[in-house]
Design a protein around this motif. Structure first.
Motif, PDB file in Angstrom:
ATOM      1  N   ALA A  90      63.092  66.417  81.950  1.00 31.34           N
ATOM      2  CA  ALA A  90      61.179  66.284  81.472  1.00 31.34           C
ATOM      3  C   ALA A  90      61.568  65.761  80.305  1.00 31.34           C
ATOM      4  O   ALA A  90      60.925  65.213  79.822  1.00 31.34           O
ATOM      5  CB  ALA A  90      60.539  67.464  82.420  1.00 31.34           C
ATOM      6  N   LEU A  91      62.631  66.579  79.777  1.00 34.81           N
ATOM      7  CA  LEU A  91      62.970  66.281  78.345  1.00 34.81           C
ATOM      8  C   LEU A  91      62.844  64.227  77.886  1.00 34.81           C
ATOM      9  O   LEU A  91      62.185  63.731  76.587  1.00 34.81           O
ATOM     10  CB  LEU A  91      63.711  67.068  77.561  1.00 34.81           C
ATOM     11  CG  LEU A  91      63.934  68.108  77.534  1.00 34.81           C
ATOM     12  CD1 LEU A  91      64.700  68.956  76.773  1.00 34.81           C
ATOM     13  CD2 LEU A  91      62.192  68.904  75.737  1.00 34.81           C
ATOM     14  N   LYS A  92      64.303  64.238  78.548  1.00 33.47           N
ATOM     15  CA  LYS A  92      63.978  62.188  78.203  1.00 33.47           C
ATOM     16  C   LYS A  92      62.848  61.616  78.734  1.00 33.47           C
ATOM     17  O   LYS A  92      62.388  60.557  77.949  1.00 33.47           O
ATOM     18  CB  LYS A  92      64.956  62.593  79.622  1.00 33.47           C
ATOM     19  CG  LYS A  92      65.731  60.528  79.351  1.00 33.47           C
ATOM     20  CD  LYS A  92      66.711  61.032  80.448  1.00 33.47           C
ATOM     21  CE  LYS A  92      67.053  59.027  80.162  1.00 33.47           C
ATOM     22  NZ  LYS A  92      68.183  58.761  80.705  1.00 33.47           N
ATOM     23  N   LYS A  93      61.575  62.135  79.165  1.00 34.51           N
ATOM     24  CA  LYS A  93      60.534  61.619  79.377  1.00 34.51           C
ATOM     25  C   LYS A  93      59.568  61.897  78.431  1.00 34.51           C
ATOM     26  O   LYS A  93      58.225  61.224  78.480  1.00 34.51           O
ATOM     27  CB  LYS A  93      60.142  61.826  81.056  1.00 34.51           C
ATOM     28  CG  LYS A  93      61.130  61.181  82.326  1.00 34.51           C
ATOM     29  CD  LYS A  93      60.310  61.277  83.356  1.00 34.51           C
ATOM     30  CE  LYS A  93      60.734  60.611  84.310  1.00 34.51           C
ATOM     31  NZ  LYS A  93      60.819  61.806  85.967  1.00 34.51           N
ATOM     32  N   GLY A  94      60.056  62.579  77.123  1.00 42.38           N
ATOM     33  CA  GLY A  94      59.098  62.325  76.238  1.00 42.38           C
ATOM     34  C   GLY A  94      57.914  64.354  76.795  1.00 42.38           C
ATOM     35  O   GLY A  94      57.313  64.824  75.866  1.00 42.38           O
ATOM     36  N   GLY A  95      58.281  64.700  77.724  1.00 47.22           N
ATOM     37  CA  GLY A  95      58.060  66.367  78.077  1.00 47.22           C
ATOM     38  C   GLY A  95      58.003  67.331  77.346  1.00 47.22           C
ATOM     39  O   GLY A  95      58.825  67.597  76.377  1.00 47.22           O
ATOM     40  N   LYS A  96      56.976  68.388  77.624  1.00 45.22           N
ATOM     41  CA  LYS A  96      56.891  69.987  77.098  1.00 45.22           C
ATOM     42  C   LYS A  96      57.823  70.643  78.046  1.00 45.22           C
ATOM     43  O   LYS A  96      57.104  70.854  79.716  1.00 45.22           O
ATOM     44  CB  LYS A  96      56.077  71.035  76.223  1.00 45.22           C
ATOM     45  CG  LYS A  96      55.470  69.675  75.830  1.00 45.22           C
ATOM     46  CD  LYS A  96      54.215  70.431  74.471  1.00 45.22           C
ATOM     47  CE  LYS A  96      52.956  70.166  75.852  1.00 45.22           C
ATOM     48  NZ  LYS A  96      51.648  70.032  74.983  1.00 45.22           N
ATOM     49  N   VAL A  97      58.771  71.328  77.195  1.00 46.15           N
ATOM     50  CA  VAL A  97      59.627  72.610  78.504  1.00 46.15           C
ATOM     51  C   VAL A  97      59.341  73.833  77.939  1.00 46.15           C
ATOM     52  O   VAL A  97      60.742  73.768  77.309  1.00 46.15           O
ATOM     53  CB  VAL A  97      61.192  71.968  78.959  1.00 46.15           C
ATOM     54  CG1 VAL A  97      61.798  72.653  79.524  1.00 46.15           C
ATOM     55  CG2 VAL A  97      61.089  69.829  79.481  1.00 46.15           C
ATOM     56  N   LEU A  98      59.202  75.104  78.948  1.00 48.12           N
ATOM     57  CA  LEU A  98      60.233  76.043  78.423  1.00 48.12           C
ATOM     58  C   LEU A  98      60.570  76.749  79.124  1.00 48.12           C
ATOM     59  O   LEU A  98      61.081  75.809  80.753  1.00 48.12           O
ATOM     60  CB  LEU A  98      58.221  77.357  79.090  1.00 48.12           C
ATOM     61  CG  LEU A  98      58.705  78.477  78.263  1.00 48.12           C
ATOM     62  CD1 LEU A  98      60.221  79.068  77.340  1.00 48.12           C
ATOM     63  CD2 LEU A  98      57.302  79.243  78.489  1.00 48.12           C
ATOM     64  N   LEU A  99      61.677  76.067  78.858  1.00 52.46           N
ATOM     65  CA  LEU A  99      63.594  76.503  79.563  1.00 52.46           C
ATOM     66  C   LEU A  99      63.513  78.027  79.300  1.00 52.46           C
ATOM     67  O   LEU A  99      64.603  78.736  78.831  1.00 52.46           O
ATOM     68  CB  LEU A  99      64.336  75.844  79.135  1.00 52.46           C
ATOM     69  CG  LEU A  99      65.627  75.732  79.842  1.00 52.46           C
ATOM     70  CD1 LEU A  99      65.711  75.280  81.493  1.00 52.46           C
ATOM     71  CD2 LEU A  99      66.486  74.561  79.548  1.00 52.46           C
ATOM     72  N   CYS A 100      63.547  78.630  80.590  1.00 51.37           N
ATOM     73  CA  CYS A 100      63.667  80.154  80.475  1.00 51.37           C
ATOM     74  C   CYS A 100      64.962  80.266  82.578  1.00 51.37           C
ATOM     75  O   CYS A 100      64.922  80.715  83.084  1.00 51.37           O
ATOM     76  CB  CYS A 100      62.707  80.925  81.136  1.00 51.37           C
ATOM     77  SG  CYS A 100      61.227  80.535  80.465  1.00 51.37           S
ATOM     78  N   PRO A 101      66.178  79.968  81.867  1.00 49.09           N
ATOM     79  CA  PRO A 101      67.278  80.031  82.995  1.00 49.09           C
ATOM     80  C   PRO A 101      67.520  81.226  83.050  1.00 49.09           C
ATOM     81  O   PRO A 101      67.262  82.027  82.109  1.00 49.09           O
ATOM     82  CB  PRO A 101      68.678  79.722  81.942  1.00 49.09           C
ATOM     83  CG  PRO A 101      68.106  78.627  81.673  1.00 49.09           C
ATOM     84  CD  PRO A 101      67.089  79.254  80.302  1.00 49.09           C
ATOM     85  N   SER A 102      67.325  81.973  84.372  1.00 48.59           N
ATOM     86  CA  SER A 102      68.397  83.631  84.791  1.00 48.59           C
ATOM     87  C   SER A 102      69.453  83.768  83.548  1.00 48.59           C
ATOM     88  O   SER A 102      70.704  82.646  83.931  1.00 48.59           O
ATOM     89  CB  SER A 102      68.618  82.605  85.997  1.00 48.59           C
ATOM     90  OG  SER A 102      69.271  85.051  86.601  1.00 48.59           O
ATOM     91  N   PRO A 103      69.817  84.688  82.928  1.00 44.01           N
ATOM     92  CA  PRO A 103      70.516  84.896  82.103  1.00 44.01           C
ATOM     93  C   PRO A 103      72.151  85.278  82.882  1.00 44.01           C
ATOM     94  O   PRO A 103      72.902  84.567  81.776  1.00 44.01           O
ATOM     95  CB  PRO A 103      70.039  87.155  81.587  1.00 44.01           C
ATOM     96  CG  PRO A 103      68.483  86.641  82.046  1.00 44.01           C
ATOM     97  CD  PRO A 103      68.190  85.992  83.635  1.00 44.01           C
ATOM     98  N   ASP A 104      72.250  85.317  84.128  1.00 46.85           N
ATOM     99  CA  ASP A 104      73.587  85.405  84.291  1.00 46.85           C
ATOM    100  C   ASP A 104      74.084  83.961  85.021  1.00 46.85           C
ATOM    101  O   ASP A 104      75.563  83.677  85.436  1.00 46.85           O
ATOM    102  CB  ASP A 104      73.189  86.191  85.779  1.00 46.85           C
ATOM    103  CG  ASP A 104      73.108  85.448  86.879  1.00 46.85           C
ATOM    104  OD1 ASP A 104      72.223  84.528  86.402  1.00 46.85           O
ATOM    105  OD2 ASP A 104      72.722  85.918  87.839  1.00 46.85           O
ATOM    106  N   THR A 105      73.448  82.778  84.650  1.00 46.85           N
ATOM    107  CA  THR A 105      73.462  82.195  84.334  1.00 46.85           C
ATOM    108  C   THR A 105      74.418  81.097  83.118  1.00 46.85           C
ATOM    109  O   THR A 105      74.893  79.738  82.821  1.00 46.85           O
ATOM    110  CB  THR A 105      72.883  80.907  85.053  1.00 46.85           C
ATOM    111  OG1 THR A 105      71.802  81.001  83.749  1.00 46.85           O
ATOM    112  CG2 THR A 105      72.362  80.866  86.208  1.00 46.85           C
ATOM    113  N   LEU A 106      74.318  82.780  82.470  1.00 51.48           N
ATOM    114  CA  LEU A 106      74.150  81.759  80.593  1.00 51.48           C
ATOM    115  C   LEU A 106      75.108  82.263  80.227  1.00 51.48           C
ATOM    116  O   LEU A 106      76.267  83.291  80.395  1.00 51.48           O
ATOM    117  CB  LEU A 106      73.080  81.773  79.918  1.00 51.48           C
ATOM    118  CG  LEU A 106      71.729  80.965  80.130  1.00 51.48           C
ATOM    119  CD1 LEU A 106      70.514  82.020  79.277  1.00 51.48           C
ATOM    120  CD2 LEU A 106      71.729  79.827  79.622  1.00 51.48           C
ATOM    121  N   LYS A 107      76.045  81.218  79.252  1.00 47.24           N
ATOM    122  CA  LYS A 107      77.161  82.177  78.724  1.00 47.24           C
ATOM    123  C   LYS A 107      76.537  83.144  76.777  1.00 47.24           C
ATOM    124  O   LYS A 107      75.428  82.443  76.869  1.00 47.24           O
ATOM    125  CB  LYS A 107      77.858  80.412  77.643  1.00 47.24           C
ATOM    126  CG  LYS A 107      78.904  80.162  78.462  1.00 47.24           C
ATOM    127  CD  LYS A 107      79.324  79.034  77.884  1.00 47.24           C
ATOM    128  CE  LYS A 107      79.754  77.558  79.042  1.00 47.24           C
ATOM    129  NZ  LYS A 107      80.525  76.388  78.059  1.00 47.24           N
TER     130      LYS A 107
END
Length: 250
Positions: A90-107
């Motif tokens: 979506a960002l590549k296409k110029g979109g607006k993104v609220l990215l909220c990954p599950s905390p257990d997927t993050l470092k």
């Protein structure tokens, strides 16, 4: 005993009295019950309940946060997702993104509300952060009442989060900074904004997607972020790359 309820602008919303009463020597003695109809609050607010002894300087106060139960959905042109690939597309296409990954997927560091216990030197396995430093006047938080420091409405949000290493991310990108302990002293965050090409991003490593009916503060934070992202003021200045975003994921 006099009770008073006021808002942050010192506007008194209600006042009352518990009447005269004899109190035995001791502590935790019941005084009475006060009632205040929260349906009168139509916008998220911090309220202060004050109890005082009439004719004296003795008083105490407690903060509470009140959120409207019904919020207008304001996704519109914003993609809300926990998926890295969906966000990048979506960002590549110029979109607006609220990215909220599950905390257990993050470092990163496990989110925690309370500060370190005694010392991270003697107890090195604890998450070891020291609260939040919040840009409380940032327009992304306009509909989420907060001080510049962590208070009780952040409890559930922080324990359901992952603290990210901001690294060289400039301060102007960071909306909420997590304060690190003295032994590690890294630049940390759990909420920041950036742009990727023509796309615009808010990265939130706090869980604001699940159980929102039971977590009014998470629901309100999500609402505030989306309202900001749909407004004219959402213009992140800091550039970020795909590779930088990917590094936050396990």
């Amino acid at each position: 005993m006099i009770w008073k309820i006021r808002d942050e602008n010192k506007i008194v919303l209600e006042v009352g009295s518990f009447g005269k009463k004899d109190y035995a020597v001791g502590s935790c003695l019941p005084v009475g019950e006060l009632n205040f109809d929260l349906k009168r609050i139509t916008k998220a607010k911090k309220l202060i309940i004050e109890i005082s002894v009439k004719g004296t300087q003795y008083r105490n106060e407690w903060s509470i946060w009140v959120y409207p139960s019904m919020l207008r959905k304001d996704n519109r042109n914003v993609l809300v997702t926990g998926s890295l690939q969906e966000a990048l597309d979506a960002l590549k296409k110029g979109g607006k993104v609220l990215l909220c990954p599950s905390p257990d997927t993050l470092k990163g560091v496990t989110g925690k509300f309370v500060p370190v216990f005694w010392s991270p030197v003697h107890f090195p396995d604890q998450p070891g952060t020291m609260g939040l430093l919040i840009k409380s006047n940032h327009k992304a938080l306009k509909d989420f009442p907060t001080d510049f420091y962590s208070n009780w409405q952040w409890w559930d949000l922080t324990i359901k989060s992952r603290t990210l290493n901001a690294g060289t991310l400039p301060d102007k990108a960071i909306i909420v900074r997590v304060i690190d302990n003295f032994a590690r002293n890294q630049s940390l965050t759990n909420l920041f904004e950036a742009k990727l090409g023509t796309g615009r991003l808010i990265f939130c490593s706090i869980d604001i997607l699940s159980d929102l009916d039971k977590r009014p503060q998470a629901k309100q934070l999500r609402y505030s972020l989306l309202k900001y992202m749909n407004g004219k003021d959402f213009k992140p200045e800091v550039n970020i790359t795909n590779e930088k975003i990917k590094k936050y994921f396990k």
